[in-house]
Enzyme design. Structure first.
Site, PDB file in Angstrom:
ATOM      1  N   ALA A  26       1.433  28.114  72.651  1.00 34.61           N
ATOM      2  CA  ALA A  26       0.593  26.899  72.544  1.00 34.61           C
ATOM      3  C   ALA A  26       0.446  26.225  73.903  1.00 34.61           C
ATOM      4  O   ALA A  26      -0.665  25.861  74.311  1.00 34.61           O
ATOM      5  CB  ALA A  26       1.201  25.928  71.536  1.00 34.61           C
ATOM      6  N   ARG A  37       5.359  40.283  72.472  1.00 33.54           N
ATOM      7  CA  ARG A  37       5.216  38.864  72.836  1.00 33.54           C
ATOM      8  C   ARG A  37       5.358  38.640  74.331  1.00 33.54           C
ATOM      9  O   ARG A  37       4.671  37.814  74.918  1.00 33.54           O
ATOM     10  CB  ARG A  37       6.314  38.038  72.164  1.00 33.54           C
ATOM     11  CG  ARG A  37       5.912  37.443  70.888  1.00 33.54           C
ATOM     12  CD  ARG A  37       7.111  36.760  70.288  1.00 33.54           C
ATOM     13  NE  ARG A  37       6.843  36.614  68.898  1.00 33.54           N
ATOM     14  CZ  ARG A  37       6.499  35.469  68.315  1.00 33.54           C
ATOM     15  NH1 ARG A  37       6.457  34.360  68.986  1.00 33.54           N
ATOM     16  NH2 ARG A  37       6.229  35.421  67.048  1.00 33.54           N
ATOM     17  N   TYR A  96       4.956  47.564  62.865  1.00 32.77           N
ATOM     18  CA  TYR A  96       3.708  47.900  63.561  1.00 32.77           C
ATOM     19  C   TYR A  96       4.007  48.364  64.981  1.00 32.77           C
ATOM     20  O   TYR A  96       5.053  48.034  65.537  1.00 32.77           O
ATOM     21  CB  TYR A  96       2.682  46.754  63.518  1.00 32.77           C
ATOM     22  CG  TYR A  96       3.106  45.398  64.020  1.00 32.77           C
ATOM     23  CD1 TYR A  96       3.061  45.076  65.371  1.00 32.77           C
ATOM     24  CD2 TYR A  96       3.506  44.407  63.121  1.00 32.77           C
ATOM     25  CE1 TYR A  96       3.402  43.805  65.816  1.00 32.77           C
ATOM     26  CE2 TYR A  96       3.860  43.139  63.570  1.00 32.77           C
ATOM     27  CZ  TYR A  96       3.799  42.840  64.918  1.00 32.77           C
ATOM     28  OH  TYR A  96       4.135  41.584  65.354  1.00 32.77           O
ATOM     29  N   ASP A 133       3.316  24.971  66.784  1.00 28.25           N
ATOM     30  CA  ASP A 133       4.408  24.769  65.829  1.00 28.25           C
ATOM     31  C   ASP A 133       4.962  23.351  65.869  1.00 28.25           C
ATOM     32  O   ASP A 133       5.536  22.892  64.883  1.00 28.25           O
ATOM     33  CB  ASP A 133       5.554  25.756  66.120  1.00 28.25           C
ATOM     34  CG  ASP A 133       5.333  27.112  65.477  1.00 28.25           C
ATOM     35  OD1 ASP A 133       4.205  27.376  65.027  1.00 28.25           O
ATOM     36  OD2 ASP A 133       6.281  27.921  65.433  1.00 28.25           O
TER      37      ASP A 133
HETATM   38  C1  LIG Z   1       9.182  36.700  62.463  1.00 26.86           C
HETATM   39  C2  LIG Z   1       7.988  35.973  62.962  1.00 26.86           C
HETATM   40  C3  LIG Z   1       6.834  36.695  63.195  1.00 26.86           C
HETATM   41  C4  LIG Z   1       5.672  36.041  63.599  1.00 26.86           C
HETATM   42  N1  LIG Z   1       4.557  36.775  63.790  1.00 26.86           N
HETATM   43  C5  LIG Z   1       3.427  36.153  64.118  1.00 26.86           C
HETATM   44  C6  LIG Z   1       2.231  36.898  64.309  1.00 26.86           C
HETATM   45  O1  LIG Z   1       2.225  38.135  64.217  1.00 26.86           O
HETATM   46  N2  LIG Z   1       1.086  36.221  64.609  1.00 26.86           N
HETATM   47  C7  LIG Z   1       1.073  34.854  64.732  1.00 26.86           C
HETATM   48  O2  LIG Z   1       0.004  34.282  64.975  1.00 26.86           O
HETATM   49  N3  LIG Z   1       2.208  34.124  64.584  1.00 26.86           N
HETATM   50  C8  LIG Z   1       3.376  34.732  64.294  1.00 26.86           C
HETATM   51  N4  LIG Z   1       4.506  34.008  64.163  1.00 26.86           N
HETATM   52  C9  LIG Z   1       4.488  32.551  64.425  1.00 26.86           C
HETATM   53  C10 LIG Z   1       4.508  32.283  65.935  1.00 26.86           C
HETATM   54  O3  LIG Z   1       5.617  32.927  66.512  1.00 26.86           O
HETATM   55  C11 LIG Z   1       4.608  30.795  66.247  1.00 26.86           C
HETATM   56  O4  LIG Z   1       3.710  30.083  65.434  1.00 26.86           O
HETATM   57  C12 LIG Z   1       4.280  30.555  67.722  1.00 26.86           C
HETATM   58  O5  LIG Z   1       5.232  31.159  68.547  1.00 26.86           O
HETATM   59  C13 LIG Z   1       4.206  29.057  68.001  1.00 26.86           C
HETATM   60  O6  LIG Z   1       3.983  28.871  69.373  1.00 26.86           O
HETATM   61  P1  LIG Z   1       4.360  27.496  70.056  1.00 26.86           P
HETATM   62  O7  LIG Z   1       4.024  27.660  71.500  1.00 26.86           O
HETATM   63  O8  LIG Z   1       3.795  26.370  69.289  1.00 26.86           O
HETATM   64  O9  LIG Z   1       5.939  27.366  69.876  1.00 26.86           O
HETATM   65  P2  LIG Z   1       7.084  28.255  70.515  1.00 26.86           P
HETATM   66  O10 LIG Z   1       6.708  29.672  70.565  1.00 26.86           O
HETATM   67  O11 LIG Z   1       8.341  27.885  69.796  1.00 26.86           O
HETATM   68  O12 LIG Z   1       7.184  27.736  72.028  1.00 26.86           O
HETATM   69  C14 LIG Z   1       7.747  26.480  72.334  1.00 26.86           C
HETATM   70  C15 LIG Z   1       8.132  26.477  73.814  1.00 26.86           C
HETATM   71  O13 LIG Z   1       8.635  25.182  74.138  1.00 26.86           O
HETATM   72  C16 LIG Z   1       9.875  25.310  74.812  1.00 26.86           C
HETATM   73  N5  LIG Z   1      10.645  24.108  74.486  1.00 26.86           N
HETATM   74  C17 LIG Z   1      11.151  23.796  73.265  1.00 26.86           C
HETATM   75  N6  LIG Z   1      11.810  22.614  73.324  1.00 26.86           N
HETATM   76  C18 LIG Z   1      11.718  22.199  74.604  1.00 26.86           C
HETATM   77  C19 LIG Z   1      12.216  21.048  75.288  1.00 26.86           C
HETATM   78  N7  LIG Z   1      12.914  20.110  74.642  1.00 26.86           N
HETATM   79  N8  LIG Z   1      11.950  20.917  76.617  1.00 26.86           N
HETATM   80  C20 LIG Z   1      11.217  21.871  77.268  1.00 26.86           C
HETATM   81  N9  LIG Z   1      10.734  22.991  76.668  1.00 26.86           N
HETATM   82  C21 LIG Z   1      10.984  23.139  75.349  1.00 26.86           C
HETATM   83  C22 LIG Z   1      10.475  26.584  74.261  1.00 26.86           C
HETATM   84  O14 LIG Z   1      11.446  27.128  75.148  1.00 26.86           O
HETATM   85  C23 LIG Z   1       9.235  27.478  74.139  1.00 26.86           C
HETATM   86  O15 LIG Z   1       8.947  28.137  75.342  1.00 26.86           O
HETATM   87  C24 LIG Z   1       5.687  34.636  63.783  1.00 26.86           C
HETATM   88  C25 LIG Z   1       6.859  33.908  63.585  1.00 26.86           C
HETATM   89  C26 LIG Z   1       7.992  34.567  63.174  1.00 26.86           C
HETATM   90  C27 LIG Z   1       9.224  33.756  62.953  1.00 26.86           C
END
Ligand SMILES: Cc1cc2nc3c(=O)[nH]c(=O)nc-3n(C[C@H](O)[C@H](O)[C@H](O)COP(=O)(O)OP(=O)(O)OC[C@H]3O[C@@H](n4cnc5c(N)ncnc54)[C@H](O)[C@@H]3O)c2cc1C
Length: 388
Positions: A11, A101, A203, A281
């Site tokens: 994100a 990833r 996959y 998320d």
């Molecule tokens: C088993 C599994 C399989 C999945 N497969 C898929 C798929 O095939 N396709 C799909 O679309 N989605 C999939 N998802 C969902 C997807 O992984 C998440 O929705 C996605 O990673 C969300 O991205 P994000 O950047 O919002 O959060 P995150 O990936 O959690 O990234 C958050 C970032 O913020 C950082 N961070 C957190 N807290 C702090 C803090 N306090 N200070 C500084 N940095 C911080 C973290 O280190 C991280 O780098 C899957 C999830 C799971 C559990």
């Protein structure tokens, strides 16, 4: 307008690139010391690809990923094919990719670097961090020109600034993930092995050299929500011992497995407050049963950036962003929750009936298996007007 983005995951990195695309300067803050080799696969469907294409990343994704030709739904014990979701024939030419990833993160990170977007690593932001307090101070200016974007994932600390804090609720499911060498060839698509109270998704990754495996089991309780806790291979093998097909062979190949409980949090009513807004998320985590969490995060990032690039104030931009995202996100979250019962049916008669139904649908109305989800995959948020 300037933005500070907390979290350099999918994100955060996409938001930074999309902001750049829409003429807004941003920088990233990440708690990890560097972009790590996250040991997991990810499926990026066509709705996510529309955004990545608009940001100029399609060639990298196409080169690194495996294009999914379809999805096989199998009975877990016999490995008999129940139905085939034929993406090649019925997805209308839209492509879904299966990626490591780490490769997706690397492509986004390189693009950020090339666009001069800085990332400060090793800073774990807390409510007391200067970054949060400075941002709070800025909210007192009548027209804040500095926004804070919470892209810090499921355990977001930024969310607590925006919404009432809510404790994560255990969903009753535990997942394991592992990546193994492709000792048996895997077709270019996903296989879902549907068992009683458990399922496995496999996959291929990296031109088919690796296989991504996700195991999900229904379990009464679980303590932690960290997705980096290491699991026991012996326990995993025991839980999935009755699974057929390639699963026994692939299980023996596992070197390291992660095991974690799946938790959910309610989606806050408002995704923003003052000069702070949530994406991915941090705003709306989803169960992984539709493979849409990252795709939604990518869509969010584009919509938010476009709104910030054109709206008269952050408040207007945030309102426009949430208005465009909320209904779609909720609908997909509900769809993901519904999916699991299909994969986990344990009552033999029901299971037989459902598999028969799926099988008949696959034989007589195969296009329906794909087209019923067109509303998810054909949605091109880059073409949806901001005020839609
Ligand atoms: C088993 C599994 C399989 C999945 N497969 C898929 C798929 O095939 N396709 C799909 O679309 N989605 C999939 N998802 C969902 C997807 O992984 C998440 O929705 C996605 O990673 C969300 O991205 P994000 O950047 O919002 O959060 P995150 O990936 O959690 O990234 C958050 C970032 O913020 C950082 N961070 C957190 N807290 C702090 C803090 N306090 N200070 C500084 N940095 C911080 C973290 O280190 C991280 O780098 C899957 C999830 C799971 C559990």
């Amino acid at each position: 307008m300037k933005a500070t983005i907390i979290g350099a995951g999918i994100a955060g990195l996409t938001a930074a690139l999309a902001l750049r695309h829409h003429g807004v300067v941003s920088s990233l803050v990440e708690q990890a010391p560097a972009f790590g080799d996250v040991g997991a696969g990810i499926q990026i469907s066509s709705n996510g690809m529309f955004v990545l294409k608009a940001l100029g990343l399609a060639p990298q994704i196409e080169a690194m990923g495996v294009r999914a030709r379809g999805v096989e739904l199998l009975d877990a014990n016999t490995a008999r094919k129940v139905a085939y979701v034929d993406l090649d024939r019925y997805s209308g030419g839209f492509s879904h990719y299966m990626l490591h990833r780490a490769d997706l993160i690397a492509a986004l990170a390189v693009a950020c670097h090339e666009n001069g977007i800085s990332c400060q690593f090793g800073l774990n932001v807390t409510p007391q961090s200067d970054i949060m307090e400075d941002s709070e101070a800025l909210t007192h200016s009548p027209e804040p020109s500095h926004v804070l974007i919470g892209a810090d994932g499921f355990n977001s600390v930024v969310r607590d600034k925006v919404a009432h804090s809510s404790l994560p609720e255990y969903t009753g499911y535990v997942a394991w993930r592992a990546i193994v060498p492709a000792v048996v060839p895997h077709f270019d698509g996903a296989r879902i092995y549907m068992g009683a109270n458990k399922h496995v998704v496999t996959y291929p990754l990296r031109q088919g050299r690796l296989i991504n495996m996700v195991f999900v089991e229904k379990r009464a309780s679980w303590a932690k929500s960290s997705w980096s806790s290491v699991g026991e291979k012996a326990t995993l093998c025991c839980v999935f011992e009755e699974f057929g097909g390639d699963i026994p062979t692939l299980l023996t190949e596992i070197d390291r497995v992660h095991e974690w409980g799946l938790f959910r949090r309610p989606v806050p009513d408002l995704w923003y407050k003052k000069n702070t807004v949530l994406v991915g998320d941090a705003a709306h985590s989803t169960l992984p049963f539709m493979a849409q969490g990252a795709n939604l995060a990518i869509e969010d990032a584009f919509v938010l950036a476009r709104a910030l690039g054109s709206a008269s104030s952050p408040a207007n931009a945030f309102a426009q962003y949430q208005a465009l995202r909320q209904a779609r996100v909720k609908k997909i979250l509900t769809e993901a929750e519904k999916n699991v019962w299909k994969y986990h049916l344990s009552q033999p008669a029901l299971r037989y009936g459902l598999h028969l139904g799926m099988s008949l649908l696959g034989q007589f109305l195969p296009a329906q298996l794909v087209r019923r989800l067109d509303w998810i995959y054909h949605y091109d948020v880059t073409q949806v007007p901001s005020d839609h």
